[in-house]
Design an enzyme around this catalytic site. Structure first.
Site, short mmCIF file in Angstrom:
data_model
loop_
_atom_site.label_atom_id
_atom_site.label_comp_id
_atom_site.label_asym_id
_atom_site.label_seq_id
_atom_site.Cartn_x
_atom_site.Cartn_y
_atom_site.Cartn_z
N TRP A 102 0.82 -1.20 0.00
CA TRP A 102 0.00 0.00 0.00
C TRP A 102 0.86 1.25 0.00
CZ3 TRP A 102 -3.94 -1.98 -1.88
CH2 TRP A 102 -4.42 -3.23 -1.45
N ASP A 139 -0.91 6.85 6.67
CA ASP A 139 -1.99 5.92 6.36
C ASP A 139 -2.09 4.96 7.54
OD1 ASP A 139 -3.65 3.90 5.47
OD2 ASP A 139 -2.50 3.44 3.65
N LYS A 156 -11.04 -1.99 8.51
CA LYS A 156 -10.11 -2.84 9.26
C LYS A 156 -10.39 -2.82 10.76
CE LYS A 156 -7.34 -3.59 5.64
NZ LYS A 156 -7.11 -4.90 5.03
#
Length: 357
Positions: A102, A169, A193
């Site tokens: 990511w 992030d 998540k």
């Protein structure tokens, strides 16, 4: 219904009481005789939800004045674009650390808008550790990091001190531990998540860093647009915001980040102790960088995987297989996963050792 131990990496487990309240609201929200899914996002009832959700974020993060809280759409992947578009000057430079898939995707998107300097990367070692000792250039417009890497199972334990705005992030470990959130000028996190269902993305941004790029930004991509409209420039993801609000209320009512940090530490210590002790398994990550959220491990003999898979499935365990790009196993231990579920997995691993060791 039999207990399922949900180790899914996302969308992931949510607290039972949150699911029950959300299910009730789908049928009748606020005694309106209307479903949460049917009411106007402009109604006072939902405006109260949005305001409550934003206030809970600030409470949990203990943020000073000067930050705006947004609930947007498009996931963290859209934030890879919005961060660069809103913060990277037309002739500027951004600094990134590459710690996984990511982070790499964020770097790729940022390069569309300007120069990107990758200050450190663990890609050459299959992202099995978090780089350290790197230098953040003082002339960059911002520094971007990824706090937790779900695919490879690494987590930043100590964040650097940056002379420039720091962006993070936090999609896969948001609200899982106490950190100094005020160190960051922008934080973003997909809800699915650790905070709610898929469909909304939390963005927390320091107001003073915006509007300095010199570029024209489309309204939908401009953080200032969403700030001015209280996250309702367009129709927000009503259900996802509501469930995220409920999850944050669950956290606060039980003791906040100090409470959940203690539980998450116990889960991680129990899981990694068994991985290290059991001669049939081994971990894939440098011990000092092991994620509390995603414990990645392998069988020393891959031929035993079908038998191990059968055992953990029979024990009511779900979602244990590793990401398709790396294989093996990944025990995702997000906030709502009880310690009991980790204990069940550890017992399965011990029993497997007894049979095959």
């Amino acid at each position: 219904m039999a207990k399922v131990h949900n180790f899914s990496a996302g969308p992931s487990i949510l607290p039972r009481e949150v699911l029950e309240k959300a299910a009730s609201a789908v049928l009748d929200f606020d005694n309106l005789k209307l479903s949460l899914l049917e009411i106007s996002h402009r109604s006072k009832n939902f405006e109260a939800v949005m305001e409550r959700a934003r206030s809970l974020v600030k409470e949990l993060m203990q943020l000073p004045d000067g930050y705006s809280v947004l609930f947007l759409q498009g996931g963290a992947s859209l934030q890879f674009v919005m961060v660069a578009q809103n913060l990277l000057r037309e002739r500027g430079k951004a600094a990134y650390i590459d710690t996984g898939t990511w982070a790499s995707n964020a770097i790729k998107e940022a390069k569309i808008f300007g120069q990107v300097e990758v200050v450190a990367s663990s890609k050459a070692d299959n992202y099995r550790y978090i780089p350290k000792g790197y230098t953040i250039p003082a002339d960059a417009d911002y520094f971007h990091c990824t706090s937790n890497n779900t695919i490879y199972g690494t987590q930043i334990k100590e964040f650097p001190t940056s002379p420039i705005p720091m962006v993070c992030d936090m999609s896969s470990d948001i609200f899982s531990r106490r950190i100094d959130f005020s160190k960051f000028s922008l934080i973003y996190a997909g809800a699915q998540k650790n905070m709610g269902p898929a469909g909304t993305t939390l963005v927390v941004v320091k107001d003073e860093i915006l509007g300095k790029t010199g570029r024209a930004i489309p309204a939908m991509m401009d953080y200032r647009t969403h700030i001015s409209k209280d996250s309702m420039y367009n129709t927000p993801p009503v259900f996802a915001v509501y469930v995220s609000m409920l999850t944050m209320e669950w956290l606060v009512s039980n003791g906040g980040l100090e409470w959940i940090e203690n539980i998450n530490r116990q889960k991680a210590e129990l899981m990694y102790a068994e991985i290290d002790r059991n001669p049939l398994f081994y971990g894939t990550v440098a011990p000092e960088d092991r994620s509390w959220m995603n414990a990645c491990f392998l069988l020393k003999d891959p031929a035993l995987e079908p038998e191990f898979d059968k055992m953990w499935k029979e024990a009511g365990i779900s979602g244990l297989r590793g990401h398709r790009s790396v294989g093996g196993y990944r025990a995702s231990m997000y906030n709502a996963l009880p310690l009991e579920s980790v204990q069940v997995l550890v017992e399965v691993m011990k029993e497997f050792e007894r049979i095959k060791g």
